[in-house]
Design a protein around this motif. Structure first.
Motif, short mmCIF file in Angstrom:
data_model
loop_
_atom_site.label_atom_id
_atom_site.label_comp_id
_atom_site.label_asym_id
_atom_site.label_seq_id
_atom_site.Cartn_x
_atom_site.Cartn_y
_atom_site.Cartn_z
N GLU A 36 4.50 2.53 -17.28
CA GLU A 36 3.69 3.15 -16.23
C GLU A 36 3.86 2.40 -14.91
O GLU A 36 4.05 1.19 -14.89
N PHE A 37 3.79 3.14 -13.82
CA PHE A 37 3.80 2.56 -12.47
C PHE A 37 2.40 2.74 -11.89
O PHE A 37 1.99 3.85 -11.56
N VAL A 38 1.67 1.63 -11.77
CA VAL A 38 0.30 1.65 -11.28
C VAL A 38 0.25 0.92 -9.94
O VAL A 38 0.81 -0.17 -9.80
N THR A 39 -0.41 1.52 -8.96
CA THR A 39 -0.66 0.83 -7.70
C THR A 39 -2.14 0.49 -7.59
O THR A 39 -2.99 1.20 -8.14
N VAL A 40 -2.44 -0.58 -6.87
CA VAL A 40 -3.82 -1.06 -6.73
C VAL A 40 -4.14 -1.18 -5.25
O VAL A 40 -3.42 -1.86 -4.50
N VAL A 41 -5.20 -0.50 -4.82
CA VAL A 41 -5.63 -0.54 -3.42
C VAL A 41 -7.11 -0.89 -3.36
O VAL A 41 -7.81 -0.84 -4.36
N GLY A 42 -7.56 -1.22 -2.17
CA GLY A 42 -8.97 -1.53 -1.98
C GLY A 42 -9.16 -2.38 -0.75
O GLY A 42 -8.21 -2.90 -0.18
N PRO A 43 -10.41 -2.52 -0.30
CA PRO A 43 -10.69 -3.32 0.89
C PRO A 43 -10.36 -4.79 0.68
O PRO A 43 -10.22 -5.27 -0.45
N SER A 44 -10.20 -5.51 1.78
CA SER A 44 -9.94 -6.95 1.70
C SER A 44 -11.05 -7.64 0.90
O SER A 44 -12.23 -7.32 1.05
N GLY A 45 -10.66 -8.57 0.05
CA GLY A 45 -11.63 -9.30 -0.74
C GLY A 45 -12.04 -8.60 -2.02
O GLY A 45 -13.02 -9.00 -2.66
N CYS A 46 -11.27 -7.56 -2.42
CA CYS A 46 -11.66 -6.81 -3.62
C CYS A 46 -11.05 -7.38 -4.89
O CYS A 46 -11.25 -6.82 -5.97
N GLY A 47 -10.28 -8.45 -4.78
CA GLY A 47 -9.76 -9.12 -5.98
C GLY A 47 -8.43 -8.60 -6.47
O GLY A 47 -8.02 -8.92 -7.60
N LYS A 48 -7.70 -7.83 -5.65
CA LYS A 48 -6.40 -7.29 -6.07
C LYS A 48 -5.43 -8.40 -6.46
O LYS A 48 -4.86 -8.40 -7.55
N SER A 49 -5.23 -9.34 -5.53
CA SER A 49 -4.27 -10.42 -5.79
C SER A 49 -4.77 -11.35 -6.89
O SER A 49 -3.98 -11.88 -7.68
N THR A 50 -6.07 -11.54 -6.96
CA THR A 50 -6.64 -12.38 -8.03
C THR A 50 -6.33 -11.78 -9.39
O THR A 50 -5.91 -12.49 -10.32
N ALA A 51 -6.50 -10.47 -9.51
CA ALA A 51 -6.21 -9.79 -10.77
C ALA A 51 -4.74 -9.95 -11.15
O ALA A 51 -4.40 -10.23 -12.31
N VAL A 207 -3.36 5.57 -9.22
CA VAL A 207 -3.82 4.64 -8.19
C VAL A 207 -5.16 4.05 -8.63
O VAL A 207 -6.10 4.79 -8.94
N ILE A 208 -5.21 2.73 -8.67
CA ILE A 208 -6.44 2.02 -9.03
C ILE A 208 -7.13 1.62 -7.74
O ILE A 208 -6.58 0.86 -6.95
N VAL A 209 -8.32 2.14 -7.51
CA VAL A 209 -9.09 1.81 -6.31
C VAL A 209 -10.13 0.76 -6.69
O VAL A 209 -10.94 0.98 -7.59
N MET A 210 -10.07 -0.38 -5.99
CA MET A 210 -11.00 -1.48 -6.26
C MET A 210 -12.14 -1.47 -5.25
O MET A 210 -11.98 -0.99 -4.11
N ALA A 211 -13.27 -1.99 -5.65
CA ALA A 211 -14.41 -2.20 -4.76
C ALA A 211 -14.60 -3.70 -4.58
O ALA A 211 -14.26 -4.49 -5.45
N ALA A 212 -15.15 -4.07 -3.42
CA ALA A 212 -15.27 -5.49 -3.08
C ALA A 212 -16.71 -5.99 -3.16
O ALA A 212 -17.65 -5.22 -3.17
#
Length: 266
Positions: A36-51, A207-212
């Motif tokens: 699977e090809f999954v993209t992750v988006v969300g506002p700054s500080g939502c933990g994308k890079s941490t994940a 598309v995975i949308v994260m919340a901060a």
């Protein structure tokens, strides 16, 4: 079917000192299927890079676990290739030598190293530049070299943290198409972090949308667009509808955070 990557209640807290802490990621649970090809988006500080760093084994969770093929991640591993926004190429090595580097560390015999590196250098369109040093390459070419190096060690998974974020718009679009072309042939599992909503929709199955504040899963949006993707798809009403849906989820979070901050300051 067992997921390729499974985030199971993953949290990450950072100690700020003086008894203060910051919860960057809060109980993230998410399964990503094989291929699977999954993209992750969300506002700054939502933990994308941490994940992503936790999935890469570069950071340990404060709670929960990430599993790859059912085995808990405890550190970096050859089955996970990681590509960052900064290319991290060795400046004293040629394109060929950079792509061969991981294979050399793994003890692969010289002729096999060359054969494998040649294949992936050709795959990303850099055959003419195999003997060039990184300083002789454009930003897009450096990133293609980084992708070839990651592919060469045959990872089952690619973890990509805004790999095209520093590139100009035209180069970015070209590398998106190049990446999808490579993915279509290799079918590796991809987790791709981006701030660009158009990029997220164009590349992904989902598309995975994260919340901060704290970082957590907000919504998952399926992208029901066919592959291969092309300019016609970018300009289609179907693409626009999905893009608008993702944008709405990200933008209204940001607007709500801004309003909340204004209320707190007043």
């Amino acid at each position: 079917m067992k997921p390729k990557i499974s985030f199971q209640g993953v949290s990450r807290q950072f100690d700020l000192g003086h008894g203060e802490a910051f919860l960057a990621l809060d109980r993230l649970s998410l399964d990503i299927a094989d291929g699977e090809f999954v993209t992750v988006v969300g506002p700054s500080g939502c933990g994308k890079s941490t994940a992503m760093n936790i999935a890469a084994g570069l950071m340990k969770p404060s709670a929960g676990a990430v599993l790859v093929d059912g085995v808990e991640v405890s550190g970096p591993g050859p089955e996970r290739g990681v590509i960052f926004q900064q290319y991290a190429l060795f400046p004293w090595l040629t394109v060929q030598e950079n792509v061969e580097f991981g294979l050399k560390i793994a003890g692969v015999e010289r002729a096999e190293r060359k054969r494998t590196a040649d294949h992936f250098i050709e795959l990303v369109g850099l055959s003419r530049f195999a003997d060039a040093l990184p300083k002789m390459l454009s930003g897009g070419m450096k990133q293609r070299c980084a992708i070839a190096r990651a592919y060469a060690v045959n990872p089952k998974i690619l973890l990509m943290d805004e790999p095209f974020g520093a590139l100009d718009a035209l180069t970015r679009v070209q590398l998106q198409d190049q990446l999808l072309s490579t993915w279509s042939r290799e079918r590796r599992t991809v987790m791709f972090i981006t701030h660009d909503v158009d990029e997220a929709v164009y590349l992904a199955n989902r598309v995975i949308v994260m919340a901060a504040k704290p970082g957590r899963l907000h919504r998952i949006i399926d992208v029901g667009l066919p592959y291969p993707r092309n300019e016609a798809i970018r300009l289609s009403p179907e693409f626009a509808a999905i893009r608008n849906s993702v944008w709405h989820e990200v933008y209204h979070q940001h607007a709500s955070q801004t309003e909340q901050k204004a209320l707190e300051e007043n």
